[in-house]
Every structure is written in structure tokens, then in C-alpha cells.
Design an enzyme around this catalytic site. Sequence first.
Site, PDB file in Angstrom:
ATOM      1  N   GLU A   1      29.674  -6.219 -87.936  1.00  0.00           N
ATOM      2  CA  GLU A   1      28.280  -5.902 -87.606  1.00  0.00           C
ATOM      3  C   GLU A   1      28.120  -4.425 -87.259  1.00  0.00           C
ATOM      4  O   GLU A   1      27.062  -3.846 -87.475  1.00  0.00           O
ATOM      5  CB  GLU A   1      27.780  -6.778 -86.461  1.00  0.00           C
ATOM      6  CG  GLU A   1      27.430  -8.198 -86.888  1.00  0.00           C
ATOM      7  CD  GLU A   1      26.332  -8.263 -87.962  1.00  0.00           C
ATOM      8  OE1 GLU A   1      25.273  -7.656 -87.767  1.00  0.00           O
ATOM      9  OE2 GLU A   1      26.555  -8.913 -88.994  1.00  0.00           O
TER      10      GLU A   1
ATOM     11  N   HIS B   1      28.022  -4.132 -94.900  1.00  0.00           N
ATOM     12  CA  HIS B   1      29.108  -5.124 -94.902  1.00  0.00           C
ATOM     13  C   HIS B   1      29.956  -4.958 -96.167  1.00  0.00           C
ATOM     14  O   HIS B   1      31.182  -5.029 -96.133  1.00  0.00           O
ATOM     15  CB  HIS B   1      28.534  -6.548 -94.901  1.00  0.00           C
ATOM     16  CG  HIS B   1      28.026  -7.021 -93.574  1.00  0.00           C
ATOM     17  ND1 HIS B   1      28.802  -7.029 -92.434  1.00  0.00           N
ATOM     18  CD2 HIS B   1      26.825  -7.550 -93.208  1.00  0.00           C
ATOM     19  CE1 HIS B   1      28.091  -7.530 -91.418  1.00  0.00           C
ATOM     20  NE2 HIS B   1      26.886  -7.846 -91.861  1.00  0.00           N
TER      21      HIS B   1
ATOM     22  N   HIS C   1      21.704  -3.278 -94.835  1.00  0.00           N
ATOM     23  CA  HIS C   1      22.579  -4.000 -93.895  1.00  0.00           C
ATOM     24  C   HIS C   1      23.739  -4.672 -94.636  1.00  0.00           C
ATOM     25  O   HIS C   1      24.908  -4.450 -94.321  1.00  0.00           O
ATOM     26  CB  HIS C   1      21.749  -5.037 -93.127  1.00  0.00           C
ATOM     27  CG  HIS C   1      22.550  -5.862 -92.156  1.00  0.00           C
ATOM     28  ND1 HIS C   1      22.585  -5.600 -90.807  1.00  0.00           N
ATOM     29  CD2 HIS C   1      23.335  -6.943 -92.344  1.00  0.00           C
ATOM     30  CE1 HIS C   1      23.367  -6.487 -90.202  1.00  0.00           C
ATOM     31  NE2 HIS C   1      23.834  -7.325 -91.124  1.00  0.00           N
ATOM     32  N   GLU C   2      23.399  -5.491 -95.625  1.00  0.00           N
ATOM     33  CA  GLU C   2      24.454  -6.190 -96.372  1.00  0.00           C
ATOM     34  C   GLU C   2      25.306  -5.185 -97.143  1.00  0.00           C
ATOM     35  O   GLU C   2      26.515  -5.386 -97.313  1.00  0.00           O
ATOM     36  CB  GLU C   2      23.858  -7.239 -97.317  1.00  0.00           C
ATOM     37  CG  GLU C   2      22.938  -8.287 -96.664  1.00  0.00           C
ATOM     38  CD  GLU C   2      23.541  -9.036 -95.480  1.00  0.00           C
ATOM     39  OE1 GLU C   2      24.783  -9.182 -95.432  1.00  0.00           O
ATOM     40  OE2 GLU C   2      22.778  -9.457 -94.591  1.00  0.00           O
TER      41      GLU C   2
HETATM   42 ZN    ZN Z   1      25.359  -8.761 -90.723  1.00  0.00          ZN
END
Ligand code: ZN
Length: 503
Positions: free
Chosen positions: A297, A271, A267-268
Site C-alpha cells: 500500500e 502496485h 493506485h493499481e
Molecule cells: Zn491497494
Amino acid sequence: MKYESVNQALEDLRKHQQTVSAYQHAMGVMNVDASTAAPKGSWEGRGQTMGILSEIAYQLDTDPRLDEMLTFLEAHMQELDPQQKRQVEVLRKGFDETRKIPAQEFVEYCVLLNDAQAAWEKAKLENDFDAFAPFLEKIMATNRRFAGYYNPSLAPYDALLDRYEEGLTMAALDPFFEKLRAAIVPLIAKIQQVPQIDDSFLHRHYPVETQRRFSDYLMEVMGIDRSYCTLAETEHPFTSGFNNKDVRITTHYHADDPSASMFSVIHEGGHALYELGGDDCYNFTVLQGGASMGIHESQSRFYENIIGRSRAFIHAIFPRAKELFPEQLADVDEEMFYRAVNKAQPSLIRTMADELTYANHIMIRYEMEKQLIGGTLEVRDVPKEWNRLYKEYLGVEVPNDTVGCLQDTHWASGLVGYFPSYALGSAYGAQMLEKMQADLGDVFADVANGDLSKVTGWLKEHIHRHASFKKPGQLFEEVCGEFDASCFTDYLTKKYTELYNLK
Ligand code: ZN
């Protein structure tokens, strides 16, 4: 000063943005350091330094000379290139928002948030909503008042939404969440009628030291260049990007659940790829970094769920997982692993929610914020309404406020109107996948070989490289056409119907 030429004003504007960016960079690195490497006892000195730096940053944000630059350039917009125009537009929005709040009220609000944070932590720990309620009342009242300063022509909650997702309104979110609810609530009910997936092997002992090596491997598969992005460990995972060559991500290891860190890293990492993928020309300007929370997101969730929780990706990474954890995964095959990391089960805590039920946690917060700002819900009734909605949307009983309405830090931090972008991100991602596959054909064949270059290449070309040059809605529509939440509901329905063999 009075400007004589556009070039002179642009030069001042460039320097101004560079200076602001330098302060943000310094404070950002200090924040990361505070939660990763700094010694415990350093908080006092850091507090003093941060206080001074943020005061200067506030002065820069509200500097009357910035107003002069912007006013001059606004009168000469036809002479600016598109990037300069967008800088003026974004800086004007920020300047007006900050300046419209009377200084005294701004200072009072900062003090309130500081006190509220401590009160919330204590209230959460002691399951004492009443102790937090007076702070929440003031925070909601202040946000309602500030909304009038930000944009008096909008409904207060719309003005707040616009701060995190430019142009987002309740008129767009109401049907969006309605559609999600209509698709997800029946899916959850059906899943509860069939045998649940066994994920017990994920709760064996997975030494943290080995999990760290697994994280290194995952970052490699994602194609994240470690010369520009570090991975550290914190209580709550996050990403901080300062420019396209300096991004920090963090994770948190649980020895009894390797999937927690695995999907945090992915997830990170999503980003991070977004921050790293911006064109050089946006560095040290107001346009560096992502277009909005929702678009950000969409990228993190794209990697985490659409890619990371796909059969193809699990096929690619499973051999390495088995190599690192031979005993823990001795009786586990790839399909079992795939099913375990996709197990859907309604739960109380948003941050622990699975891909299917996550959006329901968000729609509950959206409903409540809308009513709290709109004045149709009293703060004292928050726990009752929270528990009622959890029963209705997720079918779970909330045993206490610690795991109920006190679980998130957002409201105590003054973030009202921020939650919806999480759900929006997931839905954006599903539509991006459709467009990506229409452009490139099936990308999952490459993913199954551990090759994400096509996926990341497409996202970089269409999303990442533009940083925040475009408004989020415009960026999305130029790539994917009109937003259509049914891409996301179709994706979920297809995935979970197959996974649980639903009728
Ligand atoms: Zn996030």
C-alpha cells in the site's frame, strides 16, 4: 525421506516452491479471468476446478515432506545463503500457521466464510445487520481461537496483525493512530469552517471510451510496460501479480467522474510497478511479490497520492486531459483540476474517501477489531459503536448499516487485522518521500515534465527489487530509519493548510 545433503534438501525445496507457485499462478489467472473475461455461465465448472486445485495447494502447504526439508535445513542454517535462509523462515511460518489449525476446524471455517459472504451481501443489500451478526460472531470467535494456534505467546489481535504485517503490534499501532487522529481531526474541523472546493466539473459527462485512452496515457506516464502488465475493467479495481513479468491490473469507469478511474489506474499501477520491479531471482519462490500489505500500500498510495495528486503531476498530465475532454474541461484550468482532485470532505464510505480523511476510516475499524478480538465489544453492539466513532472521528452521521458497518467485505471474508496496513502504507510513503528527496533533491521538477523515472528508479532500487526477501519492518528501517508517523502528519498538515488556506 531422510536428507543426506543440504544440496539435496535445497533442490527439493526449490521444486516445492515452483510447484506451489504454479498452482498459485493457475488459480490467480482463473480468478482474474472470472472477474474480467470469463462468460457468466462458466462459474460452475470453474468452481469445481478451483476446488480441486485449492485442495492440492492445501496439501502442498501442509505436506509432511516440506516439514522434513525445513527441519533438515534449519539444522544447517549456517550453510545457507541469505536468500535460502529467508525462504526457510517464510515457509516455516506459513507451514506452522496452516498445520497448527486442526484440519476439521479449517474446513469448518472455509464453509463458514463461504456462507458468511452470501449472508453479508444480502444483509448489506437489505440493511439488516442482525441477519449478518451470527456469522460475524463466529468469524470473530474463530479468529480469536486461530490466533492462539498461530502464536500463543502473543495477544490474539497481535497474532492476527502479524499475519498481514510481520512484527506489527497494538503497542506500535496505538500511538500511531493516536498521532494521526490528533493531527487529522482538527484539520477536518478547520476545513469545515472555510469555503469548500468546487469540483462540480468532474461530474459532467466523460465518455468511458475516451477515459480508456486517458488510462493508456497514464500507464505510459507511469512507465508501465504493457508487454508485462494488462489493464482490464472490473467492478472493484485490483492488482494480481504472478511473477515480475506477468501482472494484471483493473479499473472501473464512471462516466460522471473521471477521477475515480484515473486514481484507480495510478493506485493499481503503483502496485504493478512494485510487482514488476522484483529481481528475477525471486520468481517462482515464496519470496516473489511484495514484502507485506503495508509496504504494498505504501507503493500504490505513493503513486496515487504523493505523486498523482501533486501539483507537478497534474501540471504534466493536464494538457492531455484537456485534449481528450475539450468540452468538459473548457472552463477549467490546471489549478482548478489540482484542487478538485484534492477536495477533502468527511464521508461514509472508506473506498471513496480522500487522502486526508482516509486514515480515520481505518482507525475506526482498528479500534473495533481490537475490541472485538479482545472481548470488550459484543458483535451486537457493532452498529452503535461504529456510528459513535464515525461521529467522533469524522463528524458524520451514519444513516444506516448498509453505508455503515456493513460496507466492507473484509470481515465477511475473514480478514481481521488487515485494515491497519492501509493507513500504515500512507505513512510509510510520506517518510519514503522525505528520504527520496534527501537522496535525490526535488523530484517534482521531473514529475512536472511527466518524467517519473527518478522516482520509480529510487523505489525500485530500495524497495521493489527486494520483493519479500526482507521483513517489512526491516526493509523500511534500512531505507528510511526508524518509523516516524510525523512525516505523514506533517505532509498532510502542510498540504491541506495550503490547499484550503487555513490559519
Ligand atoms: Zn491497494
